[in-house]
Design an enzyme around this catalytic site. Sequence first.
Site, PDB file in Angstrom:
ATOM      1  N   HIS A   1       0.865  -1.170   0.000  1.00 13.77           N
ATOM      2  CA  HIS A   1       0.000   0.000   0.000  1.00 13.77           C
ATOM      3  C   HIS A   1       0.906   1.225   0.000  1.00 13.77           C
ATOM      4  CE1 HIS A   1      -4.005  -1.936   1.553  1.00 13.77           C
ATOM      5  NE2 HIS A   1      -3.853  -2.024   0.247  1.00 13.77           N
TER       6      HIS A   1
ATOM      7  N   ASP B   1       1.119   4.136   1.292  1.00  8.20           N
ATOM      8  CA  ASP B   1       1.595   4.847   2.478  1.00  8.20           C
ATOM      9  C   ASP B   1       2.690   4.080   3.202  1.00  8.20           C
ATOM     10  OD1 ASP B   1      -0.589   3.074   2.988  1.00  8.20           O
ATOM     11  OD2 ASP B   1      -0.795   3.880   5.005  1.00  8.20           O
TER      12      ASP B   1
ATOM     13  N   HIS C   1      -4.650  -8.299   6.336  1.00  8.02           N
ATOM     14  CA  HIS C   1      -5.025  -6.996   5.798  1.00  8.02           C
ATOM     15  C   HIS C   1      -5.705  -7.224   4.445  1.00  8.02           C
ATOM     16  CE1 HIS C   1      -5.074  -2.730   5.748  1.00  8.02           C
ATOM     17  NE2 HIS C   1      -4.110  -2.550   4.878  1.00  8.02           N
TER      18      HIS C   1
ATOM     19  N   ASP D   1      -0.227  -2.811   9.228  1.00  4.10           N
ATOM     20  CA  ASP D   1      -1.675  -2.829   9.021  1.00  4.10           C
ATOM     21  C   ASP D   1      -2.255  -4.234   9.171  1.00  4.10           C
ATOM     22  OD1 ASP D   1      -0.805  -0.359   8.279  1.00  4.10           O
ATOM     23  OD2 ASP D   1      -2.072  -0.209   6.508  1.00  4.10           O
TER      24      ASP D   1
END
Length: 304
Positions: free
Chosen positions: A65, A67, A143, A213
């Site tokens: 992801h 970020d 996730h 995450d």
Amino acid sequence: MEPFKVHILGCGSALPTLRHFPSAQVVEVRGKLFLMDCGEGTQIQLRRSRLRFTKISAVFISHLHGDHCFGLIGLLSTFGLLGRTAKLTVYSPAALATVMQQQMDTFCRDLEYEVDFIPVDTMVQQVVYEDRSLTVETIPLEHRVKCCGYLFREKPTLPHIRRDVADFYGIPVSQFDNIKAGADWTTAEGEVVANSRLTTPADAPRAYAYCSDTRYIPTLHERLKGVTTLYHESTYGEDNHLRAEKYFHSTAREAAMVARQAGVCQLLLGHYSSRYEDEQVLLREAQEIFPNSLLTDENKVFDV
């Protein structure tokens, strides 16, 4: 004890804010630096931390992801501009290598150092890095994409020499390694000095777990036994519990439940949703379950 620290470079989540950078932190263990995730702005935060770029020996990416990895190509380019020659190893889900190679072919064609992408299996817990003093294991997480955390464990060390006793008996420094390994000492007069009088116990090995995450996993604590400090994402408070479930994130309360079940010494909260202008609400919810919960923030440093 040798330094074992966590330097927080970014503790925000996907939506950029003026208060937090995306996920990135440096784990410092006995003079070695390891970068955990690499969101946008990681280079700026490294400058502010005054950590040396050249000392980063490996990068660990939890998942694909943005970020958590949008800052990587810029960092690789900067390493080239700084004249890096030492190999850089990047541990990540397998798909990252293809994505990064395309970017490197476009933006980093003249690097004078090797970038070695090591694919990790996010579904199993296994050692992916090892040196004389440390191991790093993957931690399977749940996730929306393949994701894993990383567990840094110190290897056991040898006992400490009691210099006052060693000096009293005139024991030469050349014999210290033998004594640390368990040997007694025999004086010139034939007196045997027991090893237990010559040494004090070794420092207990420390361990740091970075749980990026993930939704709340009721059995996660079983993988975290012996962990000293736990970083566990705490994107939301209980006011957004349904949102946490929908997007496979955790609340601060759930992070604290994992910390309590695992028996860790301290919990670091992070990956805050941009919905919260003040993370104190997350801290209060976590501390109700696990009192030694702490908020991470940019440029904070935590001792493991």
